[in-house]
Write a protein that holds these residues in place. Structure first.
Motif: not given
Lengths: 269, 244
Positions: B236-240
């Protein structure tokens, strides 16, 4: 569903103890504090933090009936009057409410003590003011309280001016708790104390909050004291509340630039 | 998503579309994205273990569920007195009530008022819920015994204790109440093998009684012993770019 409703009534303790709405205080052109609103319940400790000059003490004075605000309401659930605006009460009624329901611990103990009577009498006096007359009982109660704040009992007949600053502060705290108030205002109460005495007093205040439902408003610039003592925090800057929330949330995940600065400036030990 | 073994039970924790990012105002308002669009349900009797590389946001997710960190979006619903409370929107009073009665949290660190004896620290969560002091004390004694904390230490404040001893005090404080929801952030980090086993046994006993748990464990043995399911936070990592 009934279970939920029942639990909620227990939880909320229904009425707020203190309800503040739109409170502002101006000194001429200068703003002391502006548009402060919040609620407190019994047994809750609210910490007010911010650098000096941010309006903490002005707010505390307005809340405690010592400084009429320019605007807004300060409603307190008084034992004799129910929820009333404290500035709508007559002067004698307000003074009696302050004596019966409140305590006020000053930053400088000399402001909160009578320097011409003994330490023991200073502690017993609030009981006398409430009409107690049994000398033996009052002496026992003051001994008990002086013990709880770890004051050397051989000194109780001395005048407070012969005490160290830390001893004076402990006498002041005992004097403000002996009559079992419902709300205590504290302005940097542990500022001048040894860390060991400070720890003892923090523990004592926590115990009172838990066992007697005492509520407290604690003005401090010591973030460690705020973390251990306060359930909720209000962060003040230039007279306004810039952030409020559960203490651990405000300190661990501060949202406002000023709170972030404040928290990141604390020295780690 | 995998089914829990307590089928048919409503989840104790329901995380929906959760998003978290940090904004550091005093470092040029830099945005640090953590996770987004995160969904998770934990049923009674489940122990969901967060996995993913260090720094991916496991502790951040746990702290956001506890209300220690403020969510940037989405909601975290926790069962409290037979209804769901959304931790991200509830009043501070309500969050405090949920933490007092329904949701416990064990961190690696013991943060308490100095000069209070170990046993008083351990019974504190019970006294806060109105349990009789005598009964609280007897429960604390049996818990401290099972955690093998030497009896000579019980009357001392834990400030001078070793890391492992402090951690056991912390565990005793959290397991003395049977919280329906328990969050464990590395509770076994500085324990020896024997004490780790005791903690594993405590966790398993609580699961059997229907507690819902979320854990972060670096120790593989502990993880294998208690996990009913793994949850990979990195997916679920958020992109920059999507941080706003």
């Amino acid at each position: 569903m009934t279970m939920t409703a029942h639990q909620e009534t227990i939880d909320q303790a229904d009425q707020p103890l203190l309800r503040v709405r739109g409170l502002s205080k101006h000194y001429g052109m200068i703003t002391g504090c502006r548009d402060v609103s919040f609620e407190m319940r019994p047994g809750e400790v609210l910490g007010i933090v911010g650098e000096s000059g941010s309006g903490k003490t002005t707010l505390l004075n307005c809340l405690s009936g010592r400084l009429p605000p320019s605007q807004g309401r300060v409603e307190f659930n008084a034992s004799r009057h129910g929820l009333v605006d404290i500035y709508d009460l007559s002067e004698p009624d307000r003074r009696r409410m302050q004596r019966e329901d409140w305590g006020f611990v000053h930053q400088n103990p000399r402001d909160g003590l009578r320097m011409r009577v003994s330490g023991g009498a200073n502690v017993a006096e609030p009981l006398m003011n409430l009409g107690r007359r049994h000398y033996g009982d009052m002496r026992q109660a003051s001994l008990d309280w002086l013990n709880r704040v770890e004051l050397d009992l051989s000194r109780i007949d001395d005048k407070p001016r012969t005490y160290s600053g830390g001893m004076q502060q402990r006498v002041q705290i005992a004097r403000n708790l002996i009559h079992a108030p419902r709300l205590v205002f504290m302005d940097e109460p542990t500022g001048g104390l040894d860390v060991s005495v400070q720890a003892r007093l923090l523990d004592l205040m926590r115990e009172l909050v838990r066992d007697l439902g005492l509520a407290a408003i604690l003005v401090t610039h010591d973030m460690a004291v705020a973390r251990l003592m306060a359930d909720r925090l209000m962060v003040m800057k230039s007279g306004a509340v810039v952030e409020t929330g559960l203490t651990d949330q405000v300190l661990d995940d501060p949202q406002h630039p000023y709170t972030q600065l404040l928290v990141s400036s604390v020295l780690q030990i | 998503m995998q089914q829990s073994k307590h089928n048919g039970h409503a989840p104790s924790i329901r995380v929906t579309n959760l998003k978290k990012q940090f904004t550091l105002h005093n470092q040029g308002s830099i945005e640090i994205p953590v996770f987004e669009s995160l969904n998770l349900e934990v049923a009674p009797g489940e122990c969901v273990v967060f996995v993913g590389d260090s720094g991916i946001g496991k502790s951040t997710l746990m702290r956001t569920i506890y209300g220690n960190y403020l969510a940037s979006g989405g909601c975290v619903e926790v069962q409290h007195d037979g209804a769901y409370v959304d931790i991200t929107k509830a009043s501070p009073h309500m969050v405090a009530a949920v933490r007092r009665r329904s949701m416990g949290y064990v961190s690696q660190f013991l943060r308490v008022i100095p000069r209070i004896s170990t046993i008083d620290l351990v019974i504190e969560p019970l006294l806060g819920n109105g349990v009789d002091p005598e009964e609280a004390r007897s429960r604390a004694v049996s818990l401290l015994r099972s955690l093998r904390l030497p009896e000579a230490l019980w009357s001392l404040p834990p400030a001078t204790f070793s890391g492992g001893e402090q951690q056991r005090v912390n565990i005793a404080r959290s397991f003395i109440r049977e919280y329906p929801v328990l969050l464990l952030d590395e509770p076994t980090a500085s324990l020896d093998a024997t004490n780790r086993e005791t903690v594993v046994a405590l966790i398993k006993a609580a699961l059997d009684k229907g507690a819902a748990m979320i854990g972060i464990f670096h120790d593989q043995d502990v993880r294998d012993a208690v996990a009913t399911r793994h949850f990979d936070v990195s997916s679920f990592k958020m992109d920059m770019e999507s941080a706003a």
